[in-house]
Design a protein around this motif. Structure first.
Motif, PDB file in Angstrom:
ATOM      1  N   SER A 124       0.822  -1.219   0.000  1.00 20.96           N
ATOM      2  CA  SER A 124       0.000   0.000   0.000  1.00 20.96           C
ATOM      3  C   SER A 124       0.849   1.260   0.000  1.00 20.96           C
ATOM      4  CB  SER A 124      -0.965  -0.002   1.185  1.00 20.96           C
ATOM      5  OG  SER A 124      -0.269  -0.018   2.418  1.00 20.96           O
ATOM      6  N   ASP A 125       1.941   1.275   0.763  1.00 24.99           N
ATOM      7  CA  ASP A 125       2.804   2.460   0.791  1.00 24.99           C
ATOM      8  C   ASP A 125       3.420   2.723  -0.585  1.00 24.99           C
ATOM      9  OD1 ASP A 125       2.259   2.917   3.426  1.00 24.99           O
ATOM     10  OD2 ASP A 125       4.195   2.226   4.190  1.00 24.99           O
ATOM     11  N   GLN A 126       3.882   1.670  -1.238  1.00 20.58           N
ATOM     12  CA  GLN A 126       4.482   1.831  -2.565  1.00 20.58           C
ATOM     13  C   GLN A 126       3.453   2.291  -3.588  1.00 20.58           C
ATOM     14  OE1 GLN A 126       6.737  -1.554  -3.884  1.00 20.58           O
ATOM     15  NE2 GLN A 126       7.946  -1.667  -2.011  1.00 20.58           N
ATOM     16  N   GLU A 127       2.230   1.785  -3.469  1.00 20.38           N
ATOM     17  CA  GLU A 127       1.167   2.195  -4.379  1.00 20.38           C
ATOM     18  C   GLU A 127       0.862   3.689  -4.203  1.00 20.38           C
ATOM     19  OE1 GLU A 127      -0.754   0.300  -6.800  1.00 20.38           O
ATOM     20  OE2 GLU A 127       1.115  -0.808  -6.536  1.00 20.38           O
ATOM     21  N   ILE A 128       0.839   4.141  -2.956  1.00 24.72           N
ATOM     22  CA  ILE A 128       0.579   5.560  -2.685  1.00 24.72           C
ATOM     23  C   ILE A 128       1.721   6.422  -3.206  1.00 24.72           C
ATOM     24  CG2 ILE A 128       0.341   7.276  -0.828  1.00 24.72           C
ATOM     25  CD1 ILE A 128      -1.128   5.041   0.771  1.00 24.72           C
ATOM     26  N   GLU A 132       1.228   9.348  -5.908  1.00 25.90           N
ATOM     27  CA  GLU A 132       1.482  10.739  -5.522  1.00 25.90           C
ATOM     28  C   GLU A 132       2.805  11.274  -6.056  1.00 25.90           C
ATOM     29  OE1 GLU A 132      -0.808  12.708  -3.586  1.00 25.90           O
ATOM     30  OE2 GLU A 132      -1.996  11.008  -4.346  1.00 25.90           O
ATOM     31  N   GLY A 133       3.680  10.394  -6.499  1.00 28.52           N
ATOM     32  CA  GLY A 133       4.978  10.816  -6.983  1.00 28.52           C
ATOM     33  C   GLY A 133       5.873  11.367  -5.896  1.00 28.52           C
ATOM     34  N   ALA A 134       5.696  10.863  -4.673  1.00 30.85           N
ATOM     35  CA  ALA A 134       6.497  11.345  -3.538  1.00 30.85           C
ATOM     36  C   ALA A 134       6.563  10.251  -2.484  1.00 30.85           C
ATOM     37  CB  ALA A 134       5.875  12.603  -2.938  1.00 30.85           C
ATOM     38  N   LEU A 151      -5.605   8.806   1.764  1.00 30.61           N
ATOM     39  CA  LEU A 151      -5.029   8.152   0.588  1.00 30.61           C
ATOM     40  C   LEU A 151      -4.919   6.645   0.809  1.00 30.61           C
ATOM     41  CD1 LEU A 151      -2.058  10.565  -0.293  1.00 30.61           C
ATOM     42  CD2 LEU A 151      -4.251  10.389  -1.486  1.00 30.61           C
ATOM     43  N   GLU A 152      -4.508   6.277   2.001  1.00 27.99           N
ATOM     44  CA  GLU A 152      -4.300   4.873   2.331  1.00 27.99           C
ATOM     45  C   GLU A 152      -5.612   4.089   2.273  1.00 27.99           C
ATOM     46  OE1 GLU A 152      -1.410   2.950   5.565  1.00 27.99           O
ATOM     47  OE2 GLU A 152      -3.133   3.977   6.467  1.00 27.99           O
ATOM     48  N   THR A 153      -6.667   4.661   2.836  1.00 34.52           N
ATOM     49  CA  THR A 153      -7.966   3.990   2.832  1.00 34.52           C
ATOM     50  C   THR A 153      -8.458   3.773   1.411  1.00 34.52           C
ATOM     51  OG1 THR A 153      -8.546   4.933   4.986  1.00 34.52           O
ATOM     52  CG2 THR A 153     -10.366   4.135   3.614  1.00 34.52           C
ATOM     53  N   LYS A 154      -8.336   4.789   0.564  1.00 35.42           N
ATOM     54  CA  LYS A 154      -8.762   4.668  -0.836  1.00 35.42           C
ATOM     55  C   LYS A 154      -7.918   3.625  -1.567  1.00 35.42           C
ATOM     56  CE  LYS A 154     -10.398   9.453  -1.210  1.00 35.42           C
ATOM     57  NZ  LYS A 154     -10.149  10.785  -1.838  1.00 35.42           N
TER      58      LYS A 154
END
Length: 266
Positions: A124-128, A132-134, A151-154
Motif C-alpha cells: 500500500s505504501d508503494q502504491e501511494i 502521488e509521486g512522492a 489516501l491509504e484507505t482509498k
C-alpha cells in the motif's frame, strides 16, 4: 472443387479440429484439477515457475513457423490451468492481506508468498508513493497524517476490490482504518497479523524512513502497545516472524490454507 466448395470443406475440417481441441482442453483441465488436489495433499505451492519454463522451452526447441503463436497458446493454457487449481483450493478471488508493525517483515513475506502462489503482490505504501509521486515521509511532512490516511484507505479499497487474487502488505498504521469495502465478501479477504518482537525490530531495521518513528525509535514500544490489540482484533490468523523469510512464508501459508475448517478456505 471450386472455391466455394473448398471453403465449405475447409470450414468443416476446422470444425472437426475445434471439437478435438475442446475435448483435449477438457482433459487438460481435469488433469489440472487432480494436480491441484495432489499439491494440496503434499502442501506444495500452486505456482511452479520451473515447470512452466520447461513447457515453454520444449515449444522453443521444437521450433516451426508458428512458434510464437504456440508459445502464446501455452501461456494461456497454463494460466487457465492455474485458475482451475486456484478454484480447487478455494483461492480464486482471495486477497491475503498482511498487517503488522513497521519493520515486522510484512513486505518481504508478502513478496515471498506471492511468488509461491504466482500471484501479484502490492504494497500500500508503494502504491501511494507511485500515485502521488512522492515518498510517504514527504507526504506526511507536507500534508499531515490525516491526509495520508485518506489516501491509504482509498488505496486499500481499490486493491481489495480487484477481481483477481493478490497478496497485499499494508503500512503499519493502516490497521487504524482497516475496513473491508462494501461489495467485497469478507470471506474473500484473509488478514494475517505478522508479529515480531519490538527488540528484534529495533536491532535489525532502519527506522529512519518511518515517519512516526524516525525521530524517536524508542517510541516503537508505545506504538506496539497501542496497535497490538487492533492487529489481533482485525486479523484472522497470526504468525510470529522470528526466522528466515522462507520459514515465515511457510508459517503464513500453513495458517492461510487451513483457515476455516482445517481443509482450506470456507
Amino acid at each position: 472443387m471450386d472455391c466455394k466448395d473448398e471453403l465449405s470443406w475447409l470450414r468443416a475440417q476446422i470444425d472437426g479440429v475445434d471439437r478435438q481441441l475442446q475435448d483435449l482442453f477438457v482433459r487438460r483441465m481435469e488433469m489440472s484439477k487432480r494436480i491441484a488436489q495432489i499439491k494440496m495433499q503434499r502442501n506444495l505451492p500452486i505456482h511452479d515457475e520451473k515447470r512452466e519454463e520447461e513447457v515453454l522451452a520444449a515449444v522453443r526447441q521444437r521450433g516451426g513457423e508458428n512458434q510464437e503463436e504456440i508459445l502464446s497458446l501455452m501461456r494461456t493454457l497454463m494460466a487457465l490451468s492455474k485458475t482451475r487449481q486456484l478454484h480447487v483450493w478455494g483461492l480464486l478471488r482471495r486477497k491475503i492481506i498482511l498487517i503488522g508493525m513497521p519493520g515486522c517483515g510484512k513486505s518481504t513475506l508478502a513478496k515471498g508468498l506471492a511468488l509461491r502462489l504466482g500471484w501479484p503482490w502490492y504494497d500500500s505504501d508503494q502504491e501511494i508513493e507511485r500515485q502521488e509521486g512522492a515518498p510517504v515521509s514527504e507526504i506526511f511532512s507536507c500534508f499531515g497524517e490525516g491526509y495520508f490516511r485518506e489516501l491509504e484507505t482509498k488505496c486499500i479499497r481499490r486493491l481489495v476490490q480487484e477481481e483477481n487474487p493478490a497478496v497485499i502488505s499494508l503500512g503499519g498504521g493502516a490497521v487504524q482504518n482497516l475496513i473491508v469495502p462494501k461489495g467485497v465478501a469478507e470471506e474473500d479477504c484473509i488478514i494475517v497479523y505478522v508479529h515480531r518482537n519490538v527488540e528484534d525490530i529495533l536491532c535489525s531495521v532502519d527506522l529512519s524512513d518511518r515517519p512516526l518513528l524516525k525521530d524517536n525509535p524508542e517510541h516503537l514500544a508505545k506504538v506496539f502497545m497501542d496497535r497490538h490489540p487492533l492487529y489481533e482484533g482485525v486479523s484472522h490468523v497470526c504468525i510470529h516472524n522470528d526466522g528466515t523469510v522462507d520459514e515465515g512464508v511457510d508459517k503464513i501459508w500453513e495458517k492461510v490454507r487451513h483457515y476455516g475448517d482445517g481443509e482450506g478456505f470456507k
